[in-house]
Structures are given as C-alpha cells and as structure tokens.
Design a protein around this motif. Sequence first.
Motif, PDB file in Angstrom:
ATOM      1  N   LEU A   1     -30.067  -7.418 -39.334  1.00  0.00           N
ATOM      2  CA  LEU A   1     -31.146  -8.242 -39.874  1.00  0.00           C
ATOM      3  C   LEU A   1     -30.613  -9.189 -40.942  1.00  0.00           C
ATOM      4  O   LEU A   1     -31.012 -10.359 -41.010  1.00  0.00           O
ATOM      5  CB  LEU A   1     -32.246  -7.351 -40.477  1.00  0.00           C
ATOM      6  N   VAL A   2     -29.689  -8.683 -41.757  1.00  0.00           N
ATOM      7  CA  VAL A   2     -29.110  -9.508 -42.818  1.00  0.00           C
ATOM      8  C   VAL A   2     -28.270 -10.631 -42.231  1.00  0.00           C
ATOM      9  O   VAL A   2     -28.330 -11.784 -42.679  1.00  0.00           O
ATOM     10  CB  VAL A   2     -28.251  -8.643 -43.757  1.00  0.00           C
TER      11      VAL A   2
ATOM     12  N   GLN B   1     -37.440 -13.324 -45.753  1.00  0.00           N
ATOM     13  CA  GLN B   1     -38.785 -12.757 -45.708  1.00  0.00           C
ATOM     14  C   GLN B   1     -38.880 -11.658 -44.655  1.00  0.00           C
ATOM     15  O   GLN B   1     -39.508 -10.614 -44.883  1.00  0.00           O
ATOM     16  CB  GLN B   1     -39.812 -13.848 -45.398  1.00  0.00           C
ATOM     17  N   ARG B   2     -38.245 -11.886 -43.502  1.00  0.00           N
ATOM     18  CA  ARG B   2     -38.277 -10.864 -42.452  1.00  0.00           C
ATOM     19  C   ARG B   2     -37.611  -9.581 -42.927  1.00  0.00           C
ATOM     20  O   ARG B   2     -38.127  -8.467 -42.700  1.00  0.00           O
ATOM     21  CB  ARG B   2     -37.582 -11.390 -41.194  1.00  0.00           C
ATOM     22  N   LEU B   3     -36.448  -9.719 -43.590  1.00  0.00           N
ATOM     23  CA  LEU B   3     -35.758  -8.532 -44.096  1.00  0.00           C
ATOM     24  C   LEU B   3     -36.597  -7.829 -45.152  1.00  0.00           C
ATOM     25  O   LEU B   3     -36.751  -6.600 -45.122  1.00  0.00           O
ATOM     26  CB  LEU B   3     -34.407  -8.921 -44.688  1.00  0.00           C
ATOM     27  N   ASN B   4     -37.162  -8.582 -46.091  1.00  0.00           N
ATOM     28  CA  ASN B   4     -37.975  -7.976 -47.136  1.00  0.00           C
ATOM     29  C   ASN B   4     -39.186  -7.269 -46.565  1.00  0.00           C
ATOM     30  O   ASN B   4     -39.546  -6.167 -47.015  1.00  0.00           O
ATOM     31  CB  ASN B   4     -38.403  -9.042 -48.148  1.00  0.00           C
ATOM     32  N   ASP B   5     -39.822  -7.882 -45.579  1.00  0.00           N
ATOM     33  CA  ASP B   5     -40.977  -7.245 -44.943  1.00  0.00           C
ATOM     34  C   ASP B   5     -40.572  -5.937 -44.282  1.00  0.00           C
ATOM     35  O   ASP B   5     -41.287  -4.925 -44.383  1.00  0.00           O
ATOM     36  CB  ASP B   5     -41.606  -8.181 -43.904  1.00  0.00           C
ATOM     37  N   TRP B   6     -39.429  -5.950 -43.599  1.00  0.00           N
ATOM     38  CA  TRP B   6     -38.982  -4.737 -42.913  1.00  0.00           C
ATOM     39  C   TRP B   6     -38.649  -3.645 -43.929  1.00  0.00           C
ATOM     40  O   TRP B   6     -39.007  -2.472 -43.729  1.00  0.00           O
ATOM     41  CB  TRP B   6     -37.754  -5.037 -42.050  1.00  0.00           C
TER      42      TRP B   6
ATOM     43  N   GLU C   1     -41.814  -2.173 -45.354  1.00  0.00           N
ATOM     44  CA  GLU C   1     -42.456  -1.329 -44.339  1.00  0.00           C
ATOM     45  C   GLU C   1     -41.715   0.000 -44.201  1.00  0.00           C
ATOM     46  O   GLU C   1     -42.339   1.059 -44.094  1.00  0.00           O
ATOM     47  CB  GLU C   1     -42.474  -2.054 -42.998  1.00  0.00           C
ATOM     48  N   PHE C   2     -40.384  -0.060 -44.227  1.00  0.00           N
ATOM     49  CA  PHE C   2     -39.599   1.174 -44.130  1.00  0.00           C
ATOM     50  C   PHE C   2     -39.869   2.086 -45.321  1.00  0.00           C
ATOM     51  O   PHE C   2     -40.025   3.300 -45.167  1.00  0.00           O
ATOM     52  CB  PHE C   2     -38.105   0.846 -44.043  1.00  0.00           C
ATOM     53  N   ARG C   3     -39.923   1.523 -46.515  1.00  0.00           N
ATOM     54  CA  ARG C   3     -40.180   2.349 -47.699  1.00  0.00           C
ATOM     55  C   ARG C   3     -41.573   2.991 -47.631  1.00  0.00           C
ATOM     56  O   ARG C   3     -41.751   4.158 -48.008  1.00  0.00           O
ATOM     57  CB  ARG C   3     -40.039   1.494 -48.956  1.00  0.00           C
TER      58      ARG C   3
ATOM     59  N   VAL D   1     -30.712  -0.148 -48.563  1.00  0.00           N
ATOM     60  CA  VAL D   1     -31.440  -1.372 -48.224  1.00  0.00           C
ATOM     61  C   VAL D   1     -31.391  -2.371 -49.372  1.00  0.00           C
ATOM     62  O   VAL D   1     -31.392  -3.593 -49.143  1.00  0.00           O
ATOM     63  CB  VAL D   1     -32.892  -1.079 -47.788  1.00  0.00           C
ATOM     64  N   ASP D   2     -31.315  -1.885 -50.615  1.00  0.00           N
ATOM     65  CA  ASP D   2     -31.164  -2.808 -51.745  1.00  0.00           C
ATOM     66  C   ASP D   2     -29.821  -3.544 -51.666  1.00  0.00           C
ATOM     67  O   ASP D   2     -29.742  -4.747 -51.953  1.00  0.00           O
ATOM     68  CB  ASP D   2     -31.261  -2.051 -53.070  1.00  0.00           C
ATOM     69  N   ALA D   3     -28.761  -2.820 -51.291  1.00  0.00           N
ATOM     70  CA  ALA D   3     -27.453  -3.462 -51.149  1.00  0.00           C
ATOM     71  C   ALA D   3     -27.488  -4.502 -50.040  1.00  0.00           C
ATOM     72  O   ALA D   3     -26.936  -5.606 -50.191  1.00  0.00           O
ATOM     73  CB  ALA D   3     -26.384  -2.412 -50.855  1.00  0.00           C
ATOM     74  N   MET D   4     -28.146  -4.178 -48.928  1.00  0.00           N
ATOM     75  CA  MET D   4     -28.237  -5.128 -47.827  1.00  0.00           C
ATOM     76  C   MET D   4     -29.030  -6.375 -48.239  1.00  0.00           C
ATOM     77  O   MET D   4     -28.681  -7.496 -47.890  1.00  0.00           O
ATOM     78  CB  MET D   4     -28.893  -4.471 -46.608  1.00  0.00           C
ATOM     79  N   ARG D   5     -30.085  -6.164 -49.004  1.00  0.00           N
ATOM     80  CA  ARG D   5     -30.882  -7.302 -49.455  1.00  0.00           C
ATOM     81  C   ARG D   5     -30.065  -8.210 -50.378  1.00  0.00           C
ATOM     82  O   ARG D   5     -30.224  -9.436 -50.348  1.00  0.00           O
ATOM     83  CB  ARG D   5     -32.145  -6.811 -50.164  1.00  0.00           C
ATOM     84  N   SER D   6     -29.159  -7.616 -51.159  1.00  0.00           N
ATOM     85  CA  SER D   6     -28.361  -8.442 -52.074  1.00  0.00           C
ATOM     86  C   SER D   6     -27.431  -9.380 -51.310  1.00  0.00           C
ATOM     87  O   SER D   6     -27.028 -10.417 -51.851  1.00  0.00           O
ATOM     88  CB  SER D   6     -27.544  -7.555 -53.022  1.00  0.00           C
TER      89      SER D   6
END
Length: 323
Positions: A71-72, A86-91, A94-96, A130-135
């Motif tokens: 996704l990243v 936005q797609r990653l953040n939404d996912w 939702e996962f959390r 997931v925080d690391a992936m978002r970064s």
Amino acid sequence: MTGMRLGQGLGGRELDAAGITDPALRAGYLRCRALSAEHGRSYHLAGLLLPPAKRPYVHALYGFARYVDDLVDDVSPTLTPQQRAQRLNDWIEEFRADLDWGTTSDPISRAVIDTIDRWSIPTGYFSDFVDAMRSDLTVTSYATYADLERYMWGSAAVIGLQMLPILGRADDGVRWDVLEMHAVQLGIAFQLTNFLRDVGEDLRRGRVYLPQESLNRFGVDRDRLARGRVDESIRNLFAWEIERARSLYAASAPGIELVHPTSRDCLYTASTLYSGILAEIERADYDVLGRRVRVGNVRRAMVGINGARHALAARAGRTTPTG
C-alpha cells in the motif's frame, strides 16, 4: 480457483493441522500464504520448515506486513500522492478499529487478528509497524543510524517479536527478554540487508535508507547514488554497512538455539539465505544501483534441503549437526 476456495493443497493441509476450520478464516490465511509465496521467497522457504500447524500463523504475519508495505509503495499513475496517503491512512484506522473489535471483513486482517488472539501477541507491535509504514510517505532520509534504528523498530524489530510466541522457547529456563533481544537483532539485520540490496529501487521511490552520517563519512550524496555508477567511495560505503549488518547477524545467532527445536531450522535457513545476499552484493562488486542481486537457486535449494533434513529430525525428536 476452487482449490483455493476450499483450502486444498499444501496450504489446506497446513490449515487442517492448525485446526483452522472456518471457511472465511481459511480464505484469509490462504491469501496471506499466497503473498508470502509470491513476494518473500527466502522467508516463505524458511517458514515451510516449521511444523505444519505453525505455518499459517507465520504466513499471516508476513502477508500482513507485505500487504501494508505494498500500500505504501503503490505508485499507480491513477493515484496522486495525497490519494495514496489517504488510502493508507484509511486502511490503518480501519485495521486499528478491527483490532479493538476483534473482528473484521478484511481477509488479511482477519487472519492476523486470529493469529494475535491465538498466540496472545501484543497489539502494540502492529501499531508500531503501521506507524513506521505510514512514515515512509513523508520521511525520505535518516540523518543518523540512531534515527534509522527508531524507524527499524517499527518496520522490522517488532516483526521478530511478533514471531516469538509462535516459534516458542527451547524450555522454561530461557529468559524471554534475552530471546526478545536476539529477535530484535535478527529483524534489524534482515532490514539492513534489504536496504543494501534495494538502494537503487528505494532511490527511484525518492528514499535513501542508508544513514546520512554514513554517506558523509565516505563523501557520497544522493546525486552520486542516483547517477548509478559504483565508484570506490560507494563501494566503501556499502562495505561499511555490510559489516554493520553482519555484526547483527553474529549477535543474533545465539538466539536460534534458544527457540523451540522445531523452530530453529526456520530461523537458521532465513538467516543463512538473507545474510547470503550480503555476499552476493560483494560478488557483484557492490553494483546494486541498477539491479537487484539475489541468492542463486542452487544455493537456495541446498540450504532449503539441508534445513528440511534438520527440521524433520527435530520433529522426530532427533538431533543432526547444523551446517
């Protein structure tokens, strides 16, 4: 397609051994297994050396990590960077929420949540991942190795920690904190190996994971890497980072003997194959800017066959020399 739906074949037999009978849950585990087989050749081969009843859970952890990473890194021209973020953040959100609820309609999350529940894996490890992936959407370089270590905690170390309950301890006398220390070391060694192998690929995505302090040490900058010509300064940079990775493999090695005997060959094989990438980089004269080096199929097969022989002996309660 029918075989995948019904969970037939090796994946289905693994699910049977693990006692996973719900059709929707089986479908989620099979999806994770397919991601593992397609994208994680070394990890997947190593995972096959575990007892069949444990394999689905390792596939789930890898499949989840791979799915989020994809996704990243999705650079589809139909998505703007803002849409991708936005797609990653939404996912992630939702996962959390699914973690809190303990249920989900997403097949990959379903398998992961089931794995978390069955093995009592701390959910904080997944939040850190997931925080690391978002970064990765906003951070494109790391000034120091300490900065990179903080990133690798979430991107790699926690994956080793997620695995530990499934791998198990050799006996009750093994201290859990010592086992965790070695799991973190091995996870980071794997990650550093990835960074070295994928320097060119990551650069084309706008990222440099080698610490800036290392680049400065050898007089290398991003533009020099982007030119794609491996000179002596770049060779020295890669050699320096390869030794850092090798020191982590060496530090993590005693931990393999601390896991359950039926899990050791999984770790030994993964460590042997992945650390072998470092030797392949050296064999290629450090030319990884325009291509990806890999361990050859013959070497992979030899390590896999040797691991399978040891793994079968371990399951039968016998011991064989490692090597």
